[in-house]
Design an enzyme around this catalytic site. Structure first.
Site, PDB file in Angstrom:
ATOM      1  N   LYS A  93      -0.866  -3.605  -8.234  1.00 53.90           N
ATOM      2  CA  LYS A  93      -0.656  -4.952  -8.774  1.00 53.90           C
ATOM      3  C   LYS A  93      -1.745  -5.894  -8.264  1.00 53.90           C
ATOM      4  O   LYS A  93      -2.356  -6.615  -9.022  1.00 53.90           O
ATOM      5  CB  LYS A  93       0.738  -5.442  -8.362  1.00 53.90           C
ATOM      6  CG  LYS A  93       1.059  -6.818  -8.869  1.00 53.90           C
ATOM      7  CD  LYS A  93       2.481  -7.219  -8.513  1.00 53.90           C
ATOM      8  CE  LYS A  93       2.693  -8.689  -8.827  1.00 53.90           C
ATOM      9  NZ  LYS A  93       4.023  -9.168  -8.515  1.00 53.90           N
ATOM     10  N   GLU A 153      -4.526   1.332   1.225  1.00 53.06           N
ATOM     11  CA  GLU A 153      -4.302   2.767   1.019  1.00 53.06           C
ATOM     12  C   GLU A 153      -4.754   3.199  -0.375  1.00 53.06           C
ATOM     13  O   GLU A 153      -5.416   4.231  -0.543  1.00 53.06           O
ATOM     14  CB  GLU A 153      -2.801   3.105   1.163  1.00 53.06           C
ATOM     15  CG  GLU A 153      -2.237   2.918   2.557  1.00 53.06           C
ATOM     16  CD  GLU A 153      -1.613   1.551   2.771  1.00 53.06           C
ATOM     17  OE1 GLU A 153      -2.127   0.560   2.185  1.00 53.06           O
ATOM     18  OE2 GLU A 153      -0.642   1.453   3.523  1.00 53.06           O
ATOM     19  N   GLY A 170       6.406  -5.706  -7.711  1.00 54.05           N
ATOM     20  CA  GLY A 170       5.930  -4.325  -7.556  1.00 54.05           C
ATOM     21  C   GLY A 170       7.048  -3.301  -7.655  1.00 54.05           C
ATOM     22  O   GLY A 170       6.952  -2.308  -8.372  1.00 54.05           O
ATOM     23  N   ARG A 171       8.153  -3.545  -6.942  1.00 52.04           N
ATOM     24  CA  ARG A 171       9.232  -2.540  -6.923  1.00 52.04           C
ATOM     25  C   ARG A 171      10.108  -2.594  -8.164  1.00 52.04           C
ATOM     26  O   ARG A 171      11.059  -1.829  -8.281  1.00 52.04           O
ATOM     27  CB  ARG A 171      10.061  -2.708  -5.649  1.00 52.04           C
ATOM     28  CG  ARG A 171      10.632  -4.085  -5.427  1.00 52.04           C
ATOM     29  CD  ARG A 171      11.193  -4.235  -4.009  1.00 52.04           C
ATOM     30  NE  ARG A 171      11.571  -5.608  -3.692  1.00 52.04           N
ATOM     31  CZ  ARG A 171      10.744  -6.538  -3.236  1.00 52.04           C
ATOM     32  NH1 ARG A 171       9.464  -6.244  -3.038  1.00 52.04           N
ATOM     33  NH2 ARG A 171      11.166  -7.751  -2.966  1.00 52.04           N
ATOM     34  N   GLU A 230      13.360  -3.396   0.583  1.00 57.33           N
ATOM     35  CA  GLU A 230      12.283  -4.385   0.512  1.00 57.33           C
ATOM     36  C   GLU A 230      12.808  -5.672  -0.141  1.00 57.33           C
ATOM     37  O   GLU A 230      12.297  -6.759   0.100  1.00 57.33           O
ATOM     38  CB  GLU A 230      11.071  -3.836  -0.257  1.00 57.33           C
ATOM     39  CG  GLU A 230       9.781  -4.559   0.075  1.00 57.33           C
ATOM     40  CD  GLU A 230       8.532  -3.928  -0.533  1.00 57.33           C
ATOM     41  OE1 GLU A 230       8.294  -4.144  -1.737  1.00 57.33           O
ATOM     42  OE2 GLU A 230       7.794  -3.232   0.174  1.00 57.33           O
ATOM     43  N   HIS A 256      24.872  20.464   4.005  1.00 55.41           N
ATOM     44  CA  HIS A 256      24.603  21.387   5.109  1.00 55.41           C
ATOM     45  C   HIS A 256      23.732  20.733   6.167  1.00 55.41           C
ATOM     46  O   HIS A 256      23.115  21.424   6.974  1.00 55.41           O
ATOM     47  CB  HIS A 256      23.949  22.654   4.560  1.00 55.41           C
ATOM     48  CG  HIS A 256      24.862  23.380   3.619  1.00 55.41           C
ATOM     49  ND1 HIS A 256      25.794  24.289   4.044  1.00 55.41           N
ATOM     50  CD2 HIS A 256      25.037  23.250   2.282  1.00 55.41           C
ATOM     51  CE1 HIS A 256      26.482  24.731   2.988  1.00 55.41           C
ATOM     52  NE2 HIS A 256      26.046  24.104   1.914  1.00 55.41           N
ATOM     53  N   LYS A 314       0.176  -4.908   8.190  1.00 57.96           N
ATOM     54  CA  LYS A 314      -1.093  -4.756   7.458  1.00 57.96           C
ATOM     55  C   LYS A 314      -2.198  -5.523   8.188  1.00 57.96           C
ATOM     56  O   LYS A 314      -3.304  -5.024   8.368  1.00 57.96           O
ATOM     57  CB  LYS A 314      -0.965  -5.348   6.047  1.00 57.96           C
ATOM     58  CG  LYS A 314      -0.120  -4.544   5.089  1.00 57.96           C
ATOM     59  CD  LYS A 314      -0.226  -5.178   3.704  1.00 57.96           C
ATOM     60  CE  LYS A 314       0.876  -4.739   2.784  1.00 57.96           C
ATOM     61  NZ  LYS A 314       0.901  -5.448   1.517  1.00 57.96           N
TER      62      LYS A 314
HETATM   63  O1  F6P Z   1       3.284  -3.574   1.076  1.00 55.01           O
HETATM   64  C1  F6P Z   1       4.339  -3.660   0.189  1.00 55.01           C
HETATM   65  C2  F6P Z   1       3.856  -3.787  -1.210  1.00 55.01           C
HETATM   66  O2  F6P Z   1       3.318  -5.040  -1.419  1.00 55.01           O
HETATM   67  C3  F6P Z   1       4.953  -3.483  -2.198  1.00 55.01           C
HETATM   68  O3  F6P Z   1       5.760  -4.558  -2.440  1.00 55.01           O
HETATM   69  C4  F6P Z   1       4.195  -3.000  -3.367  1.00 55.01           C
HETATM   70  O4  F6P Z   1       5.000  -2.295  -4.253  1.00 55.01           O
HETATM   71  C5  F6P Z   1       3.147  -2.150  -2.690  1.00 55.01           C
HETATM   72  O5  F6P Z   1       2.838  -2.843  -1.514  1.00 55.01           O
HETATM   73  C6  F6P Z   1       1.911  -1.877  -3.489  1.00 55.01           C
HETATM   74  O6  F6P Z   1       1.259  -3.049  -3.866  1.00 55.01           O
HETATM   75  P1  F6P Z   1       0.137  -3.036  -4.980  1.00 55.01           P
HETATM   76  O7  F6P Z   1       0.746  -2.596  -6.252  1.00 55.01           O
HETATM   77  O8  F6P Z   1      -0.379  -4.441  -5.046  1.00 55.01           O
HETATM   78  O9  F6P Z   1      -0.932  -2.078  -4.541  1.00 55.01           O
END
Ligand code: F6P
Length: 527
Positions: free
Chosen positions: A181, A187, A242-243, A328, A359, A487
């Site tokens: 987003k 990452e 995002g979620r 979140e 189990h 972060k």
């Molecule tokens: O660090 C959490 C977060 O901001 C989430 O809310 C989001 O889904 C994820 O990182 C990834 O963010 P992006 O889509 O901006 O890479």
């Protein structure tokens, strides 16, 4: 609960509700009509009716980020306008869906060719959090509907994830979908860079990137700066959290896997749940019922977690997906007025597919000291029928719910032991260990089969449950400030690891651990 079942033969009928093919049995809960009435009164007095209207009216309910939360617009098939900031946003949604369809069909039909003229065979989704969990969970859950393309998901910055995924893939037939987003998530960007390096190292030209890398984002400039042509970018908007974004172009990998029509069935399923949520009185409103029962245990019984137990192997990522969706969203301790709350908010969400969990951790559910409310999710029909597997699976699910509720009394255990050849002393020792207290609550959600529409409705059910609970707890479900500090702190630590220079900026433990890692890495040949 057992006494309530005995005194009311209609309890299952009265405390179960159906929306399309999804049945929620909430009768195995420690609730009565009085409890439910009080819970719905609580919801009313805390403005839930207004809060639901605010969401559909595109108000900026994510007030700390000054954003609306309009995932409902992404699957709005009612024909109604949704007006945000004076503009009907539905045409933009339709345009992006159309763009998505064109691309998805070209790739799936073998018309979108790689740099050697070969069709795409593998799709690698690079994203994290909401840009990974939703698409990955849905793609896995709907594997029986998948076409020929192989979909893969890389999220972890641990290079092992990327390396393992790329092993065996051919650059000439691989499409990378970089989903972010913000297009600033460390990452994702580093994984995408390394994927690009791999692609070029294997002999592909720079020009070939255009057909092998596409982006999904709200940030055109950042996408271009990364080296992906904005022509190959699928857009969404900052009013999609995002979620809550798998319904948008973030779902591109899902659509590439199952096809656009199936993706639209997923949207349609969610839309039916949205309409049910928007229009049903609380007493007959599935997300509200689920939410208020959750509040009941969270705030009146001190239950700290909720176990999500899907009896469907393809839903193996559903608990992980819900962890982000719920934790979140509602893992907050500051209320809407800026005060620290003095009550519990979002629970810990966890779970595993049945019967594996039986189990492993069910022992604690049955005889541990904690109350863990459970949601069982159960398809009545298998998309992989084989012998008696599915009957056994269903039987196990229903048996677990029954065992949690009924338990086993000392009288029954004594009777069972009476026919055993064990000595009286041994029987006496064993007795308390074999007793199950019971009275442990669960919801059972049954559906015919896990198809796209049903999965869409299930996800929407939980999304709305989460929102309802946030209203009750007076918190903002749509921001996530709590992820920022880690972060920020990671940046100087990474710089220290690179430079191997000591600093005095951290506490003694963190500084000690950084030094320790630097020393270990100095001695190692494979840094
Ligand atoms: O660090 C959490 C977060 O901001 C989430 O809310 C989001 O889904 C994820 O990182 C990834 O963010 P992006 O889509 O901006 O890479």
């Amino acid at each position: 609960m057992q006494a309530m079942f005995k005194s009311d033969p209609q309890r299952f009928r009265r405390y179960s509700i159906q929306v399309n093919d999804i049945k929620l049995d909430y009768s195995k809960n420690i609730i009565s009509d009085v409890t439910l009435k009080l819970l719905f009164d609580l919801a009313r007095s805390l403005g839930l009716t207004q809060a639901i209207e605010s969401m559909y009216a595109a108000e900026r309910i994510n007030f700390t980020e000054q954003r609306a939360a309009l995932h409902i617009a992404l699957r709005n098939m009612s024909g109604r306008d949704i007006v945000f900031d004076g503009n009907n946003i539905m045409p933009q949604v339709a345009i992006e869906l159309k763009n998505m369809r064109g691309f998805v069909e070209a790739v799936r039909d073998g018309r979108w060719l790689g740099y050697t003229g070969d069709a795409i065979t593998d799709v690698v989704n690079i994203g994290i959090g909401g840009s990974d969990l939703g698409p990955a969970m849905v793609t896995d859950a709907l594997r029986p509907f998948a076409g020929k393309l192989h979909t893969h998901f890389v999220s972890n910055v641990d290079a092992t994830h990327l390396r393992n995924t790329l092993q065996g893939l051919e650059p000439r037939t691989t499409l990378f979908v970089v989903v972010s987003k913000t297009f600033s998530t460390q990452e994702t960007l580093i994984n995408a860079c390394s994927a690009k390096d791999w692609f070029l190292e294997q002999g592909a030209t720079q020009a070939a990137i255009a057909t092998h890398f596409v982006a999904v984002s709200t940030q055109t400039e950042a996408v271009a700066a990364f080296g992906i042509n904005p022509v190959n970018m699928f857009r969404f908007w900052d009013w999609v959290g995002g979620r809550y974004s798998l319904w948008s172009t973030v779902g591109l990998s899902i659509a590439l896997s199952i096809g656009m029509s199936r993706f639209e069935e997923l949207l349609f399923g969610a839309h039916t749940m949205d309409e049910h949520f928007r229009t049903s009185p609380f007493e007959k409103n599935m997300p509200v019922i689920l939410a208020m029962i959750g509040v009941w245990y969270n705030n009146f019984f001190g239950a700290e977690s909720v176990a999500i137990l899907p009896y469907d192997q393809n839903m193996h990522r559903f608990p992980a997906y819900l962890q982000q969706a719920d934790m979140e969203s509602n893992g907050k301790s500051i209320d809407r007025q800026g005060h620290t709350v003095d009550y519990a908010t979002g629970p810990i969400i966890w779970g595993e597919p049945g019967t594996n969990g039986q189990h492993a951790f069910y022992q604690l559910l049955h005889q541990g000291t904690r109350m863990v409310p459970v949601d069982f999710l159960l398809p009545a029909c298998s998309l992989n029928p084989l012998g008696s597997h599915h009957e056994i699976l269903i039987a196990n699910c229903l048996a677990q719910a029954e065992a949690l509720m009924c338990g086993k009394t000392a009288a029954i255990v004594t009777q069972e032991l009476s026919v055993s050849p064990l000595s009286p002393k041994r029987k006496k020792t064993l007795l308390p260990h074999k007793v199950f207290p019971g009275n442990r609550p669960s919801n059972t959600i049954v559906f015919k089969e896990l198809n796209p529409a049903t999965l869409g409705a299930l996800i929407a059910l939980y999304e709305h449950k989460i929102y309802v609970q946030s209203v009750i707890w007076n918190i903002n479900a749509f921001d996530q400030w709590g992820v920022e500090l880690g972060k920020q702190l990671a940046k100087p630590i990474a710089a220290q690891l690179f430079s191997q220079v000591k600093s005095q900026h951290h506490d003694a433990s963190t500084e000690g651990l950084i030094d320790y890692c630097i020393n270990l890495r100095r001695d190692s040949t494979t840094q």
